[in-house]
Every structure is written in C-alpha cells, then in structure tokens.
Design a protein around this motif. Sequence first.
Motif, PDB file in Angstrom:
ATOM      1  N   ASP A 140       0.867  -1.170  -0.178  1.00  0.00           N
ATOM      2  CA  ASP A 140       0.239  -0.099  -0.046  1.00  0.00           C
ATOM      3  C   ASP A 140       0.726   1.123   0.018  1.00  0.00           C
ATOM      4  N   GLU A 141       1.907   1.420   0.710  1.00  0.00           N
ATOM      5  CA  GLU A 141       2.979   2.228   0.901  1.00  0.00           C
ATOM      6  C   GLU A 141       3.529   2.555  -0.546  1.00  0.00           C
ATOM      7  N   LEU A 168       2.410   1.619  -3.186  1.00  0.00           N
ATOM      8  CA  LEU A 168       1.557   2.148  -4.337  1.00  0.00           C
ATOM      9  C   LEU A 168       0.934   3.425  -4.279  1.00  0.00           C
ATOM     10  N   ARG A 169       0.893   3.925  -2.965  1.00  0.00           N
ATOM     11  CA  ARG A 169       0.695   5.313  -2.732  1.00  0.00           C
ATOM     12  C   ARG A 169       1.853   6.332  -3.192  1.00  0.00           C
ATOM     13  N   ARG A 170       3.048   5.841  -2.881  1.00  0.00           N
ATOM     14  CA  ARG A 170       4.275   6.833  -3.344  1.00  0.00           C
ATOM     15  C   ARG A 170       4.168   6.628  -4.767  1.00  0.00           C
ATOM     16  N   ARG A 171       4.118   5.497  -5.465  1.00  0.00           N
ATOM     17  CA  ARG A 171       4.202   5.570  -7.019  1.00  0.00           C
ATOM     18  C   ARG A 171       3.139   6.249  -7.756  1.00  0.00           C
ATOM     19  N   ARG A 172       2.078   6.107  -7.096  1.00  0.00           N
ATOM     20  CA  ARG A 172       0.854   6.790  -7.528  1.00  0.00           C
ATOM     21  C   ARG A 172       1.254   8.369  -7.584  1.00  0.00           C
ATOM     22  N   ARG A 173       1.566   9.022  -6.418  1.00  0.00           N
ATOM     23  CA  ARG A 173       1.994  10.443  -6.449  1.00  0.00           C
ATOM     24  C   ARG A 173       3.017  10.688  -7.537  1.00  0.00           C
ATOM     25  N   GLU A 219      -4.269   5.590 -14.477  1.00  0.00           N
ATOM     26  CA  GLU A 219      -3.802   4.386 -13.728  1.00  0.00           C
ATOM     27  C   GLU A 219      -5.124   3.451 -14.089  1.00  0.00           C
ATOM     28  N   TRP A 240      13.374   7.335  -2.759  1.00  0.00           N
ATOM     29  CA  TRP A 240      12.084   7.831  -3.638  1.00  0.00           C
ATOM     30  C   TRP A 240      12.354   8.986  -4.475  1.00  0.00           C
TER      31      TRP A 240
END
Length: 126
Positions: free
Chosen positions: A3-4, A6-11, A21, A95
């Motif tokens: 989840d973390e 995915l959240r960072r990659r999404r940003r 996406e 990151w």
Amino acid sequence: MYDEALRRRRRICLALPEVTERLSHGSAAFFVREKKTLVTLLDDHHGDGMLAIWCPAPDGVQATLVDAEPHRFFRPPYVGHRGWLGVRLDVEVDWDEVAGIVTDAYRLVAPKALARQLEAGGRAQR
C-alpha cells in the motif's frame, strides 16, 4: 508495504502530464494517454518474492544499474530484453531516485509535446 509503495508510486506517476492508472494483467499500472505503459507495480510476480516496479529505461541504463546494484535493480521478464528496468521496492528505497527513473521512463514513452512539458517542471514528485 504494498500500500505504501502504491501510494508513493501513484504520487510520482500522476504528477506527470496525462498519466492515468488502471489494472493491467492483474497489476496496478500507469499509462500515458491511456495507451503507452509507463510503470507497472508487481507484488510477488510468479512467486519471485519481490515488490517492484517495471518501467522502460534509456539505452544502457538497465545494464549499468543492474551491474552496479543487483540487489536493487534487475532485468524483468518479458520486457527486460527491450531495455526495461526492474526496481525493487522491498529493500531500502530512494524515492527521489525512483521519481527520476519514472520521469526518464515518461520521456521515453510520452509524445514529444508532453515530454517537453517536463522541461519547465523537472521531474515527478515523490
């Protein structure tokens, strides 16, 4: 951890022009203008035990990074022969470096007009 990541990659990905996406082959993936694959997030792909992204990379980058840091970078199956880079997210992750890798991938797959929009803004945000 997924989840973390995915959240960072999404940003990172959604900060780039006209990136969307959707699921692709059962994995979270990002596309430029709904067509060109930018990044795919894979979790234990076919039992490989890794959480990683796969993305296109400029010529020579895959070999350079895999040779220098094989515990962080790898040649992904199916697309590695085309120069795509695998980046592990289940080890210590820089990151800012991931944002740079994704931005470079964007420049490879985005139409030139979209890629030029990055010149003013630099790279994706982490």
